[in-house]
Design an enzyme around this catalytic site. Structure first.
Site, PDB file in Angstrom:
ATOM      1  N   LYS A 124     -17.138 -16.859   3.902  1.00 62.06           N
ATOM      2  CA  LYS A 124     -18.577 -16.727   4.133  1.00 62.06           C
ATOM      3  C   LYS A 124     -19.335 -16.267   2.909  1.00 62.06           C
ATOM      4  O   LYS A 124     -19.009 -15.254   2.296  1.00 62.06           O
ATOM      5  CB  LYS A 124     -18.797 -15.722   5.269  1.00 62.06           C
ATOM      6  CG  LYS A 124     -18.175 -16.177   6.567  1.00 62.06           C
ATOM      7  CD  LYS A 124     -19.091 -15.888   7.727  1.00 62.06           C
ATOM      8  CE  LYS A 124     -18.601 -16.541   8.988  1.00 62.06           C
ATOM      9  NZ  LYS A 124     -17.999 -15.584   9.920  1.00 62.06           N
ATOM     10  N   ARG A 138       0.829  -1.215   0.000  1.00 61.02           N
ATOM     11  CA  ARG A 138       0.000   0.000   0.000  1.00 61.02           C
ATOM     12  C   ARG A 138       0.865   1.268   0.000  1.00 61.02           C
ATOM     13  O   ARG A 138       0.491   2.265  -0.605  1.00 61.02           O
ATOM     14  CB  ARG A 138      -0.933   0.014   1.207  1.00 61.02           C
ATOM     15  CG  ARG A 138      -2.108  -0.910   1.004  1.00 61.02           C
ATOM     16  CD  ARG A 138      -3.056  -0.875   2.157  1.00 61.02           C
ATOM     17  NE  ARG A 138      -4.338  -1.443   1.762  1.00 61.02           N
ATOM     18  CZ  ARG A 138      -5.316  -1.722   2.604  1.00 61.02           C
ATOM     19  NH1 ARG A 138      -5.172  -1.471   3.895  1.00 61.02           N
ATOM     20  NH2 ARG A 138      -6.448  -2.225   2.177  1.00 61.02           N
ATOM     21  N   GLY A 184     -12.208  -4.379   0.623  1.00 57.46           N
ATOM     22  CA  GLY A 184     -13.578  -3.889   0.800  1.00 57.46           C
ATOM     23  C   GLY A 184     -13.994  -2.911  -0.286  1.00 57.46           C
ATOM     24  O   GLY A 184     -15.116  -2.967  -0.792  1.00 57.46           O
ATOM     25  N   GLY A 201      -8.326  -9.359   0.750  1.00 50.48           N
ATOM     26  CA  GLY A 201      -7.159  -9.392   1.634  1.00 50.48           C
ATOM     27  C   GLY A 201      -6.528 -10.772   1.716  1.00 50.48           C
ATOM     28  O   GLY A 201      -5.309 -10.919   1.606  1.00 50.48           O
TER      29      GLY A 201
HETATM   30  P1  ADP Z   1     -10.759 -12.526   0.843  1.00 50.74           P
HETATM   31  O1  ADP Z   1     -10.152 -11.783   2.006  1.00 50.74           O
HETATM   32  O2  ADP Z   1      -9.740 -12.861  -0.196  1.00 50.74           O
HETATM   33  O3  ADP Z   1     -11.975 -11.839   0.285  1.00 50.74           O
HETATM   34  P2  ADP Z   1     -12.295 -14.196   2.596  1.00 50.74           P
HETATM   35  O4  ADP Z   1     -12.019 -13.272   3.725  1.00 50.74           O
HETATM   36  O5  ADP Z   1     -13.668 -14.254   2.074  1.00 50.74           O
HETATM   37  O6  ADP Z   1     -11.278 -13.940   1.398  1.00 50.74           O
HETATM   38  O7  ADP Z   1     -11.980 -15.693   3.051  1.00 50.74           O
HETATM   39  C1  ADP Z   1     -10.703 -16.130   3.417  1.00 50.74           C
HETATM   40  C2  ADP Z   1     -10.784 -17.232   4.444  1.00 50.74           C
HETATM   41  O8  ADP Z   1     -11.620 -18.274   3.998  1.00 50.74           O
HETATM   42  C3  ADP Z   1      -9.435 -17.836   4.719  1.00 50.74           C
HETATM   43  O9  ADP Z   1      -9.097 -17.602   6.066  1.00 50.74           O
HETATM   44  C4  ADP Z   1      -9.645 -19.313   4.442  1.00 50.74           C
HETATM   45  O10 ADP Z   1      -8.986 -20.154   5.357  1.00 50.74           O
HETATM   46  C5  ADP Z   1     -11.141 -19.468   4.589  1.00 50.74           C
HETATM   47  N1  ADP Z   1     -11.653 -20.664   3.919  1.00 50.74           N
HETATM   48  C6  ADP Z   1     -11.441 -21.044   2.650  1.00 50.74           C
HETATM   49  N2  ADP Z   1     -12.006 -22.232   2.403  1.00 50.74           N
HETATM   50  C7  ADP Z   1     -12.602 -22.637   3.546  1.00 50.74           C
HETATM   51  C8  ADP Z   1     -13.347 -23.802   3.934  1.00 50.74           C
HETATM   52  N3  ADP Z   1     -13.579 -24.779   3.075  1.00 50.74           N
HETATM   53  N4  ADP Z   1     -13.814 -23.866   5.197  1.00 50.74           N
HETATM   54  C9  ADP Z   1     -13.563 -22.856   6.052  1.00 50.74           C
HETATM   55  N5  ADP Z   1     -12.865 -21.741   5.760  1.00 50.74           N
HETATM   56  C10 ADP Z   1     -12.393 -21.632   4.521  1.00 50.74           C
HETATM   57 MG    MG Z   2     -10.719 -11.634   4.109  1.00 47.17          MG
END
Ligand code: ADP
Ligand code: MG
Length: 396
Positions: free
Chosen positions: A199, A38, A376, A352
């Site tokens: 999620k 950043r 975000g 992230g």
């Molecule tokens: P980003 O920050 O890239 O948008 P998210 O915050 O939505 O991604 O999700 C990242 C998290 O999702 C990671 O900590 C990862 O471990 C978790 N994750 C991925 N697959 C699974 C799964 N099958 N069950 C539980 N957690 C998961």
């Molecule tokens: Mg995340």
């Protein structure tokens, strides 16, 4: 809708320019910045302005002090990183407004750089209080917003301040918007979205908006489980949002009408506990049962996703395919990332944890067209929401 950019900003020699940056970077216990992208990505704007003889007053938030002055949230860790990258000394102040700050900025010379203290030490920042915005604005003559990570927040240093100063968009914000707009308008086809993460509730808006544009949506990560449950599969004890099964069903039905192919895992890596030495099985989705937990996409699914990625001309990736933080569950994420890195089309990555996964697996950012500095903010934009920081820059 027209924003003024740095191209429109002329004759700035000797002018005091307030630049909103996003120096909200990860810092270790010793106070060292562990990931500087950043700060690095704010350099083009900073250098551009300095080269023309401006005086720069940088503003940023750091963490969530929630309107209180807390020593752990001072912006000090960013100083040495910025000095190293910029190759010159900067002056860091312990406040962001007040008499002393006024005095320092009045005495600045051409080419000087001052970094103000964390703007979130003041409750007026997140509250977008007009008085605080006015106080900040009084420090400079021109305002530039280059803090893409906070562009989706109507905060005083992002939004309110533009009421008081001629305001311009920085180069980082401009570049981020260029790539994200490309994903929304006339992407080259096939256009593939790779969507994972924890999620589904965080991703519904994104899937709903992007499915109108994409050809394929490849789903992995925790969110795949809710979709699989929506199709009637037993997902054992996996992370699954029961209250979102219906939305997942609606999305699958809408996808058919829109002729976008939502692809779900046909095989998965399961274990009973997440750990670095977990006993795992790679099994067809039909065989999941009991206390099994799905922690990654399976090898056949990974191959299928790689094939679709390799024939795509535009790719947007958000969210890891599995629990990549643990060794036995990182393969899906790593191989999908590799396929995206090898793709010669437009490849954009946001989120992230997705960016963290790239670092962990030692991917060079050069292999991707664009890695967003704002999780975000980029997701808000792609959900089709208005970004308050961009709106505030629209020429009045
Ligand atoms: P980003 O920050 O890239 O948008 P998210 O915050 O939505 O991604 O999700 C990242 C998290 O999702 C990671 O900590 C990862 O471990 C978790 N994750 C991925 N697959 C699974 C799964 N099958 N069950 C539980 N957690 C998961
Ligand atoms: Mg995340």
């Amino acid at each position: 809708m027209k924003h003024r950019t740095l191209k429109d900003l002329k004759d700035i020699k000797g002018k005091r320019i307030l630049v909103r940056v996003d120096f909200n970077v990860p810092v270790d216990e010793k106070g060292n910045v562990t990931e500087d992208s950043r700060i690095r990505k704010a350099l083009p704007t900073i250098k551009h302005l300095l080269n023309q003889g401006a005086k720069l007053i940088l503003m940023s938030h750091y963490g969530r002090p929630e309107g209180q002055i807390l020593d752990d949230f001072r912006l000090n860790p960013a100083v040495s990183t910025l000095e190293k990258l910029l190759g010159k000394k900067i002056r860091k102040l312990d406040e962001c407004t007040g008499e002393f700050v006024q005095k320092v900025v009045k005495e600045m010379k051409e080419g000087d750089v001052v970094l103000l203290e964390n703007t979130r030490f003041h409750p007026g920042e997140e509250g977008n209080h007009p008085d605080f915005a006015k106080e900040l604005a009084s420090l400079g003559e021109i305002y530039v917003n280059d803090g893409f990570g906070v562009i989706h927040k109507a905060h005083a240093s992002v939004s309110g301040i533009t009421q008081h100063l001629p305001s311009y968009m920085g180069l980082l914000v401009e570049n981020e918007l260029k790539y994200l707009t490309h994903l929304m308008e006339e992407p080259k086809r096939p256009y593939t979205i790779v969507m994972g993460g924890a999620k589904i509730k965080d991703k519904i808006g994104l899937i709903k908006n992007l499915m109108k544009k994409a050809d394929y949506i490849l789903i992995g990560g925790g969110i795949a489980n809710t979709f699989l449950a929506a199709q009637g599969f037993d997902v054992g004890q996996s992370l699954c949002e029961k209250d979102k099964i219906q939305v997942a069903q609606e999305i699958l039905i809408a996808a058919e009408k829109l002729k976008v192919e939502i692809v779900l895992p046909s095989d998965v890596v399961v274990a009973t506990l997440p750990s670095d030495n977990a006993v795992t099985m790679d099994i067809p989705i039909e065989d999941v049962e009991g206390d099994m937990k799905i922690f990654d996409i399976g090898s056949k699914t990974t191959e299928k996703y790689k094939k679709i990625i390799s024939k795509s001309k535009t790719i947007f990736w958000n969210g890891p395919m599995g629990l990549y933080e643990y060794k036995p569950f990182g393969k899906g994420t790593k191989e999908v990332a590799e396929a995206i890195a090898n793709n010669k089309g437009t490849t954009v990555i946001g989120g992230g944890d997705s960016v963290d996964a790239l670092k962990r697996f030692k991917f060079d950012e050069k292999h991707f067209s664009h890695i967003s500095t704002g999780g975000g903010a980029s997701l808000s934009f792609l959900e089709g929401k208005e970004l308050p920081g961009v709106k505030a820059l629209i020429e009045k």
